[in-house]
Design a protein around this motif. Sequence first.
Motif, PDB file in Angstrom:
ATOM      1  N   MET A 189       0.877  -1.167   0.000  1.00  0.00           N
ATOM      2  CA  MET A 189       0.000   0.000   0.000  1.00  0.00           C
ATOM      3  C   MET A 189       0.912   1.213   0.000  1.00  0.00           C
ATOM      4  O   MET A 189       1.769   1.342   0.889  1.00  0.00           O
ATOM      5  CB  MET A 189      -0.882   0.017   1.249  1.00  0.00           C
ATOM      6  CG  MET A 189      -1.894   1.161   1.274  1.00  0.00           C
ATOM      7  SD  MET A 189      -3.304   0.895   0.171  1.00  0.00           S
ATOM      8  CE  MET A 189      -4.343  -0.164   1.185  1.00  0.00           C
ATOM      9  N   TYR A 198      -4.203   6.603  -1.975  1.00  0.00           N
ATOM     10  CA  TYR A 198      -3.721   5.277  -1.575  1.00  0.00           C
ATOM     11  C   TYR A 198      -3.707   4.390  -2.807  1.00  0.00           C
ATOM     12  O   TYR A 198      -4.708   4.340  -3.532  1.00  0.00           O
ATOM     13  CB  TYR A 198      -4.662   4.650  -0.541  1.00  0.00           C
ATOM     14  CG  TYR A 198      -4.836   5.470   0.703  1.00  0.00           C
ATOM     15  CD1 TYR A 198      -3.943   5.343   1.765  1.00  0.00           C
ATOM     16  CD2 TYR A 198      -5.866   6.391   0.823  1.00  0.00           C
ATOM     17  CE1 TYR A 198      -4.083   6.112   2.911  1.00  0.00           C
ATOM     18  CE2 TYR A 198      -6.022   7.165   1.955  1.00  0.00           C
ATOM     19  CZ  TYR A 198      -5.132   7.015   2.997  1.00  0.00           C
ATOM     20  OH  TYR A 198      -5.276   7.785   4.118  1.00  0.00           O
ATOM     21  N   LEU A 202      -2.903   0.355  -4.066  1.00  0.00           N
ATOM     22  CA  LEU A 202      -2.649  -1.035  -3.703  1.00  0.00           C
ATOM     23  C   LEU A 202      -2.001  -1.725  -4.889  1.00  0.00           C
ATOM     24  O   LEU A 202      -2.486  -1.615  -6.023  1.00  0.00           O
ATOM     25  CB  LEU A 202      -3.977  -1.718  -3.362  1.00  0.00           C
ATOM     26  CG  LEU A 202      -3.898  -3.156  -2.868  1.00  0.00           C
ATOM     27  CD1 LEU A 202      -3.270  -3.214  -1.472  1.00  0.00           C
ATOM     28  CD2 LEU A 202      -5.296  -3.777  -2.844  1.00  0.00           C
ATOM     29  N   HIS A 240       4.365   0.884   1.919  1.00  0.00           N
ATOM     30  CA  HIS A 240       4.338  -0.120   2.987  1.00  0.00           C
ATOM     31  C   HIS A 240       4.021  -1.503   2.436  1.00  0.00           C
ATOM     32  O   HIS A 240       3.001  -1.669   1.760  1.00  0.00           O
ATOM     33  CB  HIS A 240       3.234   0.207   4.002  1.00  0.00           C
ATOM     34  CG  HIS A 240       3.481   1.446   4.777  1.00  0.00           C
ATOM     35  ND1 HIS A 240       4.437   1.527   5.761  1.00  0.00           N
ATOM     36  CD2 HIS A 240       2.899   2.674   4.722  1.00  0.00           C
ATOM     37  CE1 HIS A 240       4.426   2.738   6.275  1.00  0.00           C
ATOM     38  NE2 HIS A 240       3.513   3.460   5.664  1.00  0.00           N
ATOM     39  N   PRO A 241       4.837  -2.506   2.778  1.00  0.00           N
ATOM     40  CA  PRO A 241       4.405  -3.876   2.511  1.00  0.00           C
ATOM     41  C   PRO A 241       3.199  -4.163   3.399  1.00  0.00           C
ATOM     42  O   PRO A 241       3.171  -3.733   4.559  1.00  0.00           O
ATOM     43  CB  PRO A 241       5.611  -4.728   2.941  1.00  0.00           C
ATOM     44  CG  PRO A 241       6.346  -3.885   3.926  1.00  0.00           C
ATOM     45  CD  PRO A 241       6.105  -2.455   3.525  1.00  0.00           C
ATOM     46  N   VAL A 242       2.194  -4.837   2.869  1.00  0.00           N
ATOM     47  CA  VAL A 242       1.025  -5.207   3.693  1.00  0.00           C
ATOM     48  C   VAL A 242       0.821  -6.719   3.598  1.00  0.00           C
ATOM     49  O   VAL A 242      -0.088  -7.189   2.908  1.00  0.00           O
ATOM     50  CB  VAL A 242      -0.259  -4.420   3.316  1.00  0.00           C
ATOM     51  CG1 VAL A 242      -0.188  -3.016   3.886  1.00  0.00           C
ATOM     52  CG2 VAL A 242      -0.473  -4.340   1.805  1.00  0.00           C
ATOM     53  N   PRO A 243       1.681  -7.468   4.319  1.00  0.00           N
ATOM     54  CA  PRO A 243       1.612  -8.935   4.224  1.00  0.00           C
ATOM     55  C   PRO A 243       0.350  -9.524   4.853  1.00  0.00           C
ATOM     56  O   PRO A 243      -0.004 -10.660   4.549  1.00  0.00           O
ATOM     57  CB  PRO A 243       2.862  -9.395   4.978  1.00  0.00           C
ATOM     58  CG  PRO A 243       3.203  -8.264   5.906  1.00  0.00           C
ATOM     59  CD  PRO A 243       2.796  -7.021   5.174  1.00  0.00           C
ATOM     60  N   LEU A 244      -0.320  -8.752   5.722  1.00  0.00           N
ATOM     61  CA  LEU A 244      -1.536  -9.253   6.375  1.00  0.00           C
ATOM     62  C   LEU A 244      -2.768  -8.573   5.781  1.00  0.00           C
ATOM     63  O   LEU A 244      -2.816  -7.352   5.665  1.00  0.00           O
ATOM     64  CB  LEU A 244      -1.504  -8.972   7.881  1.00  0.00           C
ATOM     65  CG  LEU A 244      -0.258  -9.432   8.636  1.00  0.00           C
ATOM     66  CD1 LEU A 244      -0.403  -9.126  10.128  1.00  0.00           C
ATOM     67  CD2 LEU A 244       0.006 -10.908   8.415  1.00  0.00           C
ATOM     68  N   THR A 245      -3.759  -9.386   5.421  1.00  0.00           N
ATOM     69  CA  THR A 245      -5.022  -8.826   4.920  1.00  0.00           C
ATOM     70  C   THR A 245      -6.172  -9.611   5.529  1.00  0.00           C
ATOM     71  O   THR A 245      -6.022 -10.773   5.903  1.00  0.00           O
ATOM     72  CB  THR A 245      -5.155  -8.940   3.383  1.00  0.00           C
ATOM     73  OG1 THR A 245      -4.872 -10.282   2.996  1.00  0.00           O
ATOM     74  CG2 THR A 245      -4.236  -7.991   2.671  1.00  0.00           C
ATOM     75  N   VAL A 246      -7.286  -8.960   5.624  1.00  0.00           N
ATOM     76  CA  VAL A 246      -8.492  -9.630   6.122  1.00  0.00           C
ATOM     77  C   VAL A 246      -9.705  -9.028   5.443  1.00  0.00           C
ATOM     78  O   VAL A 246      -9.637  -7.909   4.921  1.00  0.00           O
ATOM     79  CB  VAL A 246      -8.586  -9.509   7.665  1.00  0.00           C
ATOM     80  CG1 VAL A 246      -8.841  -8.075   8.073  1.00  0.00           C
ATOM     81  CG2 VAL A 246      -9.649 -10.433   8.210  1.00  0.00           C
TER      82      VAL A 246
END
Lengths: 82, 82
Positions: A5, A50, A52, A76-82
């Motif tokens: 992101m 923003y 992605l 920013h790396p965004v390794p976690l998503t939900v």
Amino acid sequence: MSQFMDVHHGMKGITADQLQQAHQADLAIESEEGVHFEKAWADPQSGTVYCLSEAPSAEAVQRVHERAGHRADEVHPVPLTV
Amino acid sequence: MSQFMDVHHGMKGITADQLQQAHQADLAIESEEGVHFEKAWADPQSGTVYCLSEAPSAEAVQRVHERAGHRADEVHPVPLTV
């Protein structure tokens, strides 16, 4: 490949056309860096955008944005998503 | 209904489980405020979490996050997407 992101500040008053043009400029060259920009959201009031992406690295994301003429302020790396 | 991107800082070291639990806490009460949280992305290294929602207002987004125990640092309407 990881998800990132990135954030652009200082884009007050950005229009739908300008967002579209900036996104197209990224899409036109992204494959050269192994990046894919999936989506972008803009808040014209605060001037925040923003983006992605899927990319091999934060540096690759930034290279596409720089070459397209709009360097990101944060990536920013965004390794976690939900 | 509009789309909003909110940002949480100071979440260094957040895990996949913690992100999932926080998101579930939002989902459990969001309908009471007319909000729907669509997606969230987290960067455990910088401690940044981004949440995308559909909501009647930024205040409604913040009310859900506050009641769920994790007030957002920024809530931006994102009327432009690409």
